[in-house]
Design an enzyme around this catalytic site. Structure first.
Site, short mmCIF file in Angstrom:
data_model
loop_
_atom_site.label_atom_id
_atom_site.label_comp_id
_atom_site.label_asym_id
_atom_site.label_seq_id
_atom_site.Cartn_x
_atom_site.Cartn_y
_atom_site.Cartn_z
N MET A 83 0.84 -1.22 0.00
CA MET A 83 0.00 0.00 0.00
C MET A 83 0.88 1.26 0.00
O MET A 83 0.89 1.99 0.97
CB MET A 83 -0.92 -0.01 1.22
CG MET A 83 -1.85 -1.21 1.28
SD MET A 83 -2.67 -1.38 2.89
CE MET A 83 -1.35 -1.98 3.93
N THR A 114 -1.94 6.12 5.91
CA THR A 114 -3.39 6.30 5.79
C THR A 114 -4.18 5.19 6.45
O THR A 114 -5.17 5.43 7.14
CB THR A 114 -3.79 6.42 4.31
OG1 THR A 114 -3.18 7.59 3.75
CG2 THR A 114 -5.30 6.52 4.16
N THR A 171 1.92 1.72 5.86
CA THR A 171 1.29 2.88 5.23
C THR A 171 0.75 3.77 6.35
O THR A 171 0.37 3.26 7.41
CB THR A 171 0.13 2.47 4.31
OG1 THR A 171 -0.65 3.61 3.97
CG2 THR A 171 -0.79 1.46 4.97
N CYS A 213 3.16 10.18 4.49
CA CYS A 213 2.73 9.16 3.54
C CYS A 213 3.99 8.39 3.19
O CYS A 213 5.03 9.01 2.91
CB CYS A 213 2.10 9.77 2.30
SG CYS A 213 1.72 8.57 1.01
N THR A 214 3.94 7.09 3.19
CA THR A 214 5.17 6.31 3.06
C THR A 214 5.83 6.47 1.69
O THR A 214 6.99 6.10 1.53
CB THR A 214 4.90 4.82 3.33
OG1 THR A 214 3.78 4.37 2.57
CG2 THR A 214 4.60 4.60 4.81
#
Length: 231
Positions: free
Chosen positions: A10, A85, A83, A196-197
């Site tokens: 993700m 999110t 991730t 965010c990764t």
């Protein structure tokens, strides 16, 4: 050494970074031929992204919870969700397993507190920036969080999904991100969380004098410390 359970995919772009960092940091800590003990469960991001867009977080949570249970059964000592999110559903994932879930915002907050940072700017997906789940987690650690205005959030979000998650790195997009960072700095923030990764693929510390906190790296560092029993 404990076994890390990583829920990835993700996107797979950032999961590849997680795999590299977890192994690099283990080698740095232990030397020799050491590498990370890890079990990876990688989901199809198209399924997750579709549910995010539809606002069906319950279904998305069920997918991640199922992967977490698989990792626990396979022998993982603790879980990482690779991730930012999807930490929106961290509590739902933790509820179905008996091993710890290492929260990415906690790992980030610990480093911010260590460095004496009290007011940060947060970049991430629109979900991470606009919804309370991430900001409130940081607030619990005594950290004030500012986010860009909505139109900047739209730009940041679209670059993540349409470019970074698909392995596209654009100098123009980097310039847009740096402009947002400069605007946040003018508002008094001391540092910026790359929440965010994938953002670390586009923006690194060499691009700006404003301190950046890459959540992927901080999450990986915290995981390795836990895995090798460092305090």
């Amino acid at each position: 050494m404990k076994t890390i359970g990583l829920i990835g995919g993700m996107s797979w772009e950032s999961t590849a970074v997680y795999y590299r960092m977890l192994n690099q940091k283990t080698k740095e800590a232990l030397g020799g031929h050491h590498s990370s003990k890890m079990i990876l469960s990688s989901v199809d991001f198209a399924d997750i992204e579709s549910l995010q867009r539809a606002g069906d977080w319950q279904a998305a949570a069920a997918i991640l919870a199922n992967e977490a249970k698989k990792l626990e059964t396979a022998g993982a000592s603790f879980i990482l969700i690779g991730t930012n999110t999807m930490h929106k559903v961290a509590s739902e994932v933790q509820a179905v397993i008996s091993i710890p879930l290492l929260h990415i915002a906690d790992a980030t907050a610990q480093q911010l507190k260590h460095d004496g940072i009290k007011h940060v700017g947060l970049l991430g997906t629109r979900f991470t920036m606009s919804q309370p789940f991430y900001k409130e987690r940081l607030n619990e650690h005594g950290i004030e969080v500012s986010v860009p205005p909505e139109w900047h959030q739209d730009i940041i979000h679209e670059i993540i999904y349409q470019e970074l998650c698909q392995g596209k790195i654009s100098a123009h997009s980097r310039k847009q991100y740096l402009s947002v960072i400069d605007d946040l700095h003018k508002q008094g923030i001391e540092a910026v969380i790359l929440g965010c990764t994938e953002i670390g693929l586009l923006i690194q510390q060499k691009h700006t004098a404003i301190p950046l906190y890459d959540t992927t790296e901080l999450h990986a560092s915290a995981a390795v410390k836990l895995a090798i029993n460092e305090e």
